[in-house]
Design an enzyme around this catalytic site. Structure first.
Site, PDB file in Angstrom:
ATOM      1  N   GLY A  61     -38.591 -51.697 -17.537  1.00 47.77           N
ATOM      2  CA  GLY A  61     -37.892 -50.463 -17.181  1.00 47.77           C
ATOM      3  C   GLY A  61     -36.572 -50.678 -16.481  1.00 47.77           C
ATOM      4  O   GLY A  61     -35.852 -49.727 -16.176  1.00 47.77           O
ATOM      5  N   ARG A  90     -43.145 -47.766 -30.633  1.00 44.67           N
ATOM      6  CA  ARG A  90     -42.942 -46.538 -29.844  1.00 44.67           C
ATOM      7  C   ARG A  90     -42.078 -45.562 -30.676  1.00 44.67           C
ATOM      8  O   ARG A  90     -41.315 -45.996 -31.543  1.00 44.67           O
ATOM      9  CB  ARG A  90     -42.171 -46.841 -28.553  1.00 44.67           C
ATOM     10  N   ARG A 184     -38.587 -42.744 -18.211  1.00 44.47           N
ATOM     11  CA  ARG A 184     -38.541 -43.202 -19.601  1.00 44.47           C
ATOM     12  C   ARG A 184     -39.691 -42.611 -20.424  1.00 44.47           C
ATOM     13  O   ARG A 184     -39.614 -42.503 -21.629  1.00 44.47           O
ATOM     14  CB  ARG A 184     -38.592 -44.737 -19.640  1.00 44.47           C
ATOM     15  N   ARG A 195     -47.403 -51.843 -14.615  1.00 45.71           N
ATOM     16  CA  ARG A 195     -46.036 -52.349 -14.741  1.00 45.71           C
ATOM     17  C   ARG A 195     -45.316 -52.392 -13.398  1.00 45.71           C
ATOM     18  O   ARG A 195     -44.543 -53.293 -13.113  1.00 45.71           O
ATOM     19  CB  ARG A 195     -45.253 -51.516 -15.762  1.00 45.71           C
TER      20      ARG A 195
HETATM   21  N1  LIG Z   1     -42.380 -63.560 -23.263  1.00 42.60           N
HETATM   22  C1  LIG Z   1     -41.827 -62.709 -24.125  1.00 42.60           C
HETATM   23  N2  LIG Z   1     -41.549 -61.447 -23.712  1.00 42.60           N
HETATM   24  C2  LIG Z   1     -40.998 -60.616 -24.624  1.00 42.60           C
HETATM   25  C3  LIG Z   1     -40.711 -60.980 -25.946  1.00 42.60           C
HETATM   26  N3  LIG Z   1     -40.162 -59.894 -26.577  1.00 42.60           N
HETATM   27  C4  LIG Z   1     -40.099 -58.892 -25.659  1.00 42.60           C
HETATM   28  N4  LIG Z   1     -40.597 -59.345 -24.496  1.00 42.60           N
HETATM   29  C5  LIG Z   1     -40.711 -58.638 -23.217  1.00 42.60           C
HETATM   30  O1  LIG Z   1     -41.944 -57.969 -23.143  1.00 42.60           O
HETATM   31  C6  LIG Z   1     -41.844 -57.003 -22.091  1.00 42.60           C
HETATM   32  C7  LIG Z   1     -42.526 -55.753 -22.521  1.00 42.60           C
HETATM   33  O2  LIG Z   1     -41.756 -55.238 -23.563  1.00 42.60           O
HETATM   34  P1  LIG Z   1     -42.066 -53.757 -24.047  1.00 42.60           P
HETATM   35  O3  LIG Z   1     -43.483 -53.690 -24.461  1.00 42.60           O
HETATM   36  O4  LIG Z   1     -41.007 -53.446 -25.051  1.00 42.60           O
HETATM   37  O5  LIG Z   1     -41.956 -52.905 -22.748  1.00 42.60           O
HETATM   38  P2  LIG Z   1     -40.692 -52.563 -21.871  1.00 42.60           P
HETATM   39  O6  LIG Z   1     -40.151 -53.833 -21.274  1.00 42.60           O
HETATM   40  O7  LIG Z   1     -41.251 -51.666 -20.826  1.00 42.60           O
HETATM   41  O8  LIG Z   1     -39.678 -51.897 -22.767  1.00 42.60           O
HETATM   42  C8  LIG Z   1     -40.328 -56.807 -21.858  1.00 42.60           C
HETATM   43  O9  LIG Z   1     -39.983 -57.438 -20.643  1.00 42.60           O
HETATM   44  C9  LIG Z   1     -39.687 -57.548 -23.003  1.00 42.60           C
HETATM   45  O10 LIG Z   1     -38.436 -58.110 -22.624  1.00 42.60           O
HETATM   46  C10 LIG Z   1     -41.039 -62.315 -26.340  1.00 42.60           C
HETATM   47  O11 LIG Z   1     -40.825 -62.726 -27.490  1.00 42.60           O
HETATM   48  N5  LIG Z   1     -41.585 -63.136 -25.399  1.00 42.60           N
HETATM   49  N1  LIG Z   2     -28.064 -48.028 -15.327  1.00 42.58           N
HETATM   50  C1  LIG Z   2     -28.978 -47.112 -15.747  1.00 42.58           C
HETATM   51  N2  LIG Z   2     -29.005 -45.911 -15.154  1.00 42.58           N
HETATM   52  C2  LIG Z   2     -29.916 -44.990 -15.548  1.00 42.58           C
HETATM   53  N3  LIG Z   2     -30.845 -45.160 -16.516  1.00 42.58           N
HETATM   54  C3  LIG Z   2     -30.845 -46.377 -17.124  1.00 42.58           C
HETATM   55  C4  LIG Z   2     -29.929 -47.402 -16.785  1.00 42.58           C
HETATM   56  N4  LIG Z   2     -30.192 -48.481 -17.572  1.00 42.58           N
HETATM   57  C5  LIG Z   2     -31.234 -48.127 -18.379  1.00 42.58           C
HETATM   58  N5  LIG Z   2     -31.618 -46.858 -18.115  1.00 42.58           N
HETATM   59  C6  LIG Z   2     -32.735 -46.125 -18.719  1.00 42.58           C
HETATM   60  O1  LIG Z   2     -33.899 -46.630 -18.096  1.00 42.58           O
HETATM   61  C7  LIG Z   2     -35.003 -46.689 -19.035  1.00 42.58           C
HETATM   62  C8  LIG Z   2     -35.501 -48.129 -19.156  1.00 42.58           C
HETATM   63  O2  LIG Z   2     -34.481 -48.875 -19.831  1.00 42.58           O
HETATM   64  P1  LIG Z   2     -34.909 -49.995 -20.898  1.00 42.58           P
HETATM   65  O3  LIG Z   2     -33.659 -50.542 -21.460  1.00 42.58           O
HETATM   66  O4  LIG Z   2     -35.942 -49.463 -21.822  1.00 42.58           O
HETATM   67  O5  LIG Z   2     -35.603 -51.053 -19.895  1.00 42.58           O
HETATM   68  P2  LIG Z   2     -36.352 -52.424 -20.277  1.00 42.58           P
HETATM   69  O6  LIG Z   2     -35.914 -52.813 -21.644  1.00 42.58           O
HETATM   70  O7  LIG Z   2     -35.913 -53.384 -19.209  1.00 42.58           O
HETATM   71  O8  LIG Z   2     -37.818 -52.108 -20.191  1.00 42.58           O
HETATM   72  C9  LIG Z   2     -34.443 -46.148 -20.344  1.00 42.58           C
HETATM   73  O9  LIG Z   2     -34.732 -44.744 -20.431  1.00 42.58           O
HETATM   74  C10 LIG Z   2     -32.933 -46.349 -20.206  1.00 42.58           C
HETATM   75  O10 LIG Z   2     -32.197 -45.417 -20.974  1.00 42.58           O
END
Ligand SMILES: Nc1nc2c(ncn2[C@@H]2O[C@H](COP(=O)(O)OP(=O)(O)O)[C@@H](O)[C@H]2O)c(=O)[nH]1
Ligand SMILES: Nc1ncnc2c1ncn2[C@@H]1O[C@H](COP(=O)(O)OP(=O)(O)O)[C@@H](O)[C@H]1O
Length: 245
Positions: A61, A90, A184, A195
């Site tokens: 996030g 998603r 989000r 998380r």
């Molecule tokens: N170790 C590892 N983490 C990954 C990989 N691809 C994505 N991630 C990470 O998995 C975590 C969870 O990703 P996601 O399920 O998309 O949830 P989000 O981070 O909340 O958007 C995030 O920190 C991603 O950066 C990978 O290939 N290896």
């Molecule tokens: N600088 C920021 N200010 C406000 N909202 C942000 C900023 N950067 C990202 N967001 C929002 O925060 C949420 C999480 O971002 P995301 O890129 O999905 O995080 P991650 O990939 O690290 O899980 C998304 O809704 C995104 O649009």
């Protein structure tokens, strides 16, 4: 120096080069070459930039996807490695763009075939980095961006050592991170608790990274600019990081 200048077809050294027209400046250029007995090379003096691997990590996030999306829009020659996951897609996510969405069986086959540079169970779902995709894009001269969770970054540090650049993305405060994750709307309350609890532990591992970038509320562009500055500085380094995958 005086004798050298009188040799040149410009008469006494007191005349400033700046007063010469193009023809005379060209004559001076040729005269300098003749006096030194060599021609001046037009080859670049700086070593060519090498493709680099940038690992961007941080708590769930914090804005990794958002920063990387903007980085891709702003900067040419960057390839964001699309990783494989067994997590369900998603709403709004695109297969082959956000992730390669595969079944658990398909993922395990990728592991057996040694196709992954790194893989991990992240919040109960498999995630892994396809090696060949990195090789293919580095061969094209692209800089590689890997987006991984904190445990993935630790594994990549063991594999890549100092050959890659590790950036820890963080919100301006724990409160801001939690509110951003809630806003989000991609997690249930139970998943949110996991998380957020994980994020608290992950922030403690910041010291294992090379850089920390604050992605503050509403200041995404500043965070992106800071990541670009890091890339530019790394590409200007004399002693380059050599990647071998
Ligand atoms: N170790 C590892 N983490 C990954 C990989 N691809 C994505 N991630 C990470 O998995 C975590 C969870 O990703 P996601 O399920 O998309 O949830 P989000 O981070 O909340 O958007 C995030 O920190 C991603 O950066 C990978 O290939 N290896
Ligand atoms: N600088 C920021 N200010 C406000 N909202 C942000 C900023 N950067 C990202 N967001 C929002 O925060 C949420 C999480 O971002 P995301 O890129 O999905 O995080 P991650 O990939 O690290 O899980 C998304 O809704 C995104 O649009």
């Amino acid at each position: 120096m005086l004798s050298f200048l009188t040799v040149l077809p410009l008469g006494p050294p007191k005349r400033l080069v700046s007063c010469c027209g193009p023809a005379l400046q060209d004559q001076l250029f040729r005269g300098l070459e003749a006096a030194l007995g060599t021609t001046f090379s037009s080859e670049p003096l700086a070593p060519p930039p090498q493709p680099m691997i940038l690992v961007i990590s941080g708590p769930s996030g914090v804005g990794k996807d958002a920063v990387i999306k903007r980085l891709q829009e702003e900067r040419e020659g960057i390839h964001f490695v699309v990783t494989a996951t067994s997590r369900a897609m998603r709403p709004g996510e695109v297969d082959g763009k956000d992730y390669y969405f595969v079944s658990k069986e398909e993922f395990l086959t990728m592991i057996e075939r040694d196709e992954l540079l790194e893989y991990a169970l992240v919040y109960g779902e498999y995630k892994g980095i396809p090696k060949q995709q990195i090789r293919d894009y580095m061969a094209k001269g692209c800089d590689i961006v890997l987006r991984v969770d904190i445990q993935g970054a630790a594994t990549l540090r063991q594999i890549l050592g100092e050959s890659a650049v590790f950036i820890f993305l963080v919100a301006e405060s724990e409160e801001a991170l939690v509110k951003r994750l809630i806003h989000r709307k991609t997690e249930t309350s139970d998943m949110l608790l996991v998380r957020v609890a994980t994020a608290r532990e992950e922030v403690k591992r910041m010291k294992n990274f090379d850089y920390v970038v604050v992605n503050a509320e509403g200041k995404l562009e500043e965070a992106v600019k800071q990541v670009e500055s890091i890339i530019d500085a790394e590409k200007a380094k004399i002693h380059k990081r050599h990647v071998n995958i």
